[in-house]
Design a protein around this motif. Structure first.
Motif, PDB file in Angstrom:
ATOM      1  N   GLU A  90      -6.210  -2.638   5.367  1.00  0.00           N
ATOM      2  CA  GLU A  90      -5.634  -1.541   6.677  1.00  0.00           C
ATOM      3  C   GLU A  90      -6.499  -0.302   6.458  1.00  0.00           C
ATOM      4  O   GLU A  90      -7.082   0.208   7.754  1.00  0.00           O
ATOM      5  CB  GLU A  90      -4.142  -1.462   6.615  1.00  0.00           C
ATOM      6  CG  GLU A  90      -3.411  -2.756   7.003  1.00  0.00           C
ATOM      7  CD  GLU A  90      -3.924  -3.095   8.382  1.00  0.00           C
ATOM      8  OE1 GLU A  90      -3.956  -2.279   9.324  1.00  0.00           O
ATOM      9  OE2 GLU A  90      -4.101  -4.515   8.853  1.00  0.00           O
ATOM     10  N   CYS A  91      -6.289   0.383   5.312  1.00  0.00           N
ATOM     11  CA  CYS A  91      -6.639   1.847   5.307  1.00  0.00           C
ATOM     12  C   CYS A  91      -7.698   1.887   4.299  1.00  0.00           C
ATOM     13  O   CYS A  91      -8.049   3.230   4.141  1.00  0.00           O
ATOM     14  CB  CYS A  91      -5.538   2.820   5.057  1.00  0.00           C
ATOM     15  SG  CYS A  91      -4.642   2.704   3.622  1.00  0.00           S
ATOM     16  N   VAL A 122       1.580  -0.993   4.261  1.00  0.00           N
ATOM     17  CA  VAL A 122       1.257  -2.419   4.509  1.00  0.00           C
ATOM     18  C   VAL A 122       1.266  -3.510   3.464  1.00  0.00           C
ATOM     19  O   VAL A 122       1.143  -2.969   2.331  1.00  0.00           O
ATOM     20  CB  VAL A 122      -0.208  -2.628   5.489  1.00  0.00           C
ATOM     21  CG1 VAL A 122      -1.362  -2.637   4.429  1.00  0.00           C
ATOM     22  CG2 VAL A 122      -0.176  -4.025   6.043  1.00  0.00           C
ATOM     23  N   CYS A 131      -6.707  -1.661  -0.162  1.00  0.00           N
ATOM     24  CA  CYS A 131      -5.814  -1.839   1.086  1.00  0.00           C
ATOM     25  C   CYS A 131      -6.723  -2.393   2.380  1.00  0.00           C
ATOM     26  O   CYS A 131      -7.654  -1.635   2.438  1.00  0.00           O
ATOM     27  CB  CYS A 131      -4.934  -0.697   1.559  1.00  0.00           C
ATOM     28  SG  CYS A 131      -3.800  -1.113   3.090  1.00  0.00           S
ATOM     29  N   ASN A 145      -0.141   4.173   0.545  1.00  0.00           N
ATOM     30  CA  ASN A 145      -0.731   5.116   1.643  1.00  0.00           C
ATOM     31  C   ASN A 145       0.048   4.764   3.176  1.00  0.00           C
ATOM     32  O   ASN A 145       0.371   5.449   3.960  1.00  0.00           O
ATOM     33  CB  ASN A 145      -2.344   5.079   1.674  1.00  0.00           C
ATOM     34  CG  ASN A 145      -2.810   6.262   2.589  1.00  0.00           C
ATOM     35  OD1 ASN A 145      -2.148   7.418   2.562  1.00  0.00           O
ATOM     36  ND2 ASN A 145      -3.607   5.876   3.492  1.00  0.00           N
ATOM     37  N   CYS A 146      -0.172   3.509   3.667  1.00  0.00           N
ATOM     38  CA  CYS A 146       0.271   2.961   4.779  1.00  0.00           C
ATOM     39  C   CYS A 146       1.393   2.016   4.954  1.00  0.00           C
ATOM     40  O   CYS A 146       1.940   1.793   5.863  1.00  0.00           O
ATOM     41  CB  CYS A 146      -1.061   2.388   5.717  1.00  0.00           C
ATOM     42  SG  CYS A 146      -1.415   0.898   4.979  1.00  0.00           S
ATOM     43  N   CYS A 156       0.906  -1.126   0.006  1.00  0.00           N
ATOM     44  CA  CYS A 156       0.039   0.068  -0.027  1.00  0.00           C
ATOM     45  C   CYS A 156       0.742   1.198  -0.071  1.00  0.00           C
ATOM     46  O   CYS A 156       1.873   1.124   0.760  1.00  0.00           O
ATOM     47  CB  CYS A 156      -1.093  -0.096   1.307  1.00  0.00           C
ATOM     48  SG  CYS A 156      -1.918   1.465   1.435  1.00  0.00           S
TER      49      CYS A 156
END
Ligand SMILES: [Zn+2]
Length: 126
Positions: free
Chosen positions: A91-92, A78, A89, A75-76, A73
Motif C-alpha cells: 500500500e505505502c 494494512v 508494504c 506505517n499505514c 504495516c
C-alpha cells in the motif's frame, strides 16, 4: 553454503528425536520454511540429499512446506501477505512491517516406524 548447515542441523535434530522416541527408521521429514527465512527450498533439498548420504537418514525424504509472510504495516496499518521476494508494504511501500509469520525454519513432522525387534512390551495386544 547456507543451506548445507541448515540441512545438517535438521539431521541433528531428527537423529536426536529418533533416539528420544526409540525410532528405528524415519521415512519422511517435513520442514516448514517461511518466506522471510532466506532459505531457498531447492537449495535446501539439494544440500539435504548431500548431507544425509553418510547418515542413518540416507533413505529419508524431505518435504518442504512453504509458509507465506504475513504481517501488519506499521506505517499505514494494512495487512500484508507476501510469498515472493518483496518485503515492502504493497500500500505505502514502507519497509516497517511487523511480521506475524514468515520466519519459520523448523521440523514440522517426522514419519517414522517404532522399533519392533522383539522387544518385550512392544505388542499392541495385551
Ligand atoms: Zn503500509
Amino acid at each position: 553454503m547456507h543451506e548445507l548447515s541448515i540441512a545438517e542441523s535438521i539431521i541433528t535434530a531428527v537423529v536426536q528425536e529418533m533416539e528420544e522416541r526409540s525410532l528405528s527408521s524415519v521415512s519422511v521429514i517435513g520442514v516448514r520454511i517461511g518466506a522471510l527465512s532466506g532459505v531457498l527450498p531447492d537449495a535446501l533439498l539439494f544440500s539435504y540429499e548431500v548431507a544425509i548420504s553418510e547418515t542413518v537418514l540416507a533413505a529419508t525424504k524431505l518435504e518442504i512446506e512453504n509458509v507465506p509472510a504475513e504481517g501488519k504495516c506499521r506505517n499505514c496499518g494494512v495487512d500484508v501477505r507476501l510469498g515472493g521476494c518483496s518485503f515492502l508494504c504493497p500500500e505505502c511501500g514502507s519497509g516497517t512491517v511487523d511480521w506475524r509469520s514468515g520466519h519459520e525454519l523448523e521440523v514440522a513432522y517426522i514419519e517414522a516406524e517404532r522399533s519392533c525387534r522383539g522387544e518385550p512390551g512392544d505388542e499392541v495386544e495385551s
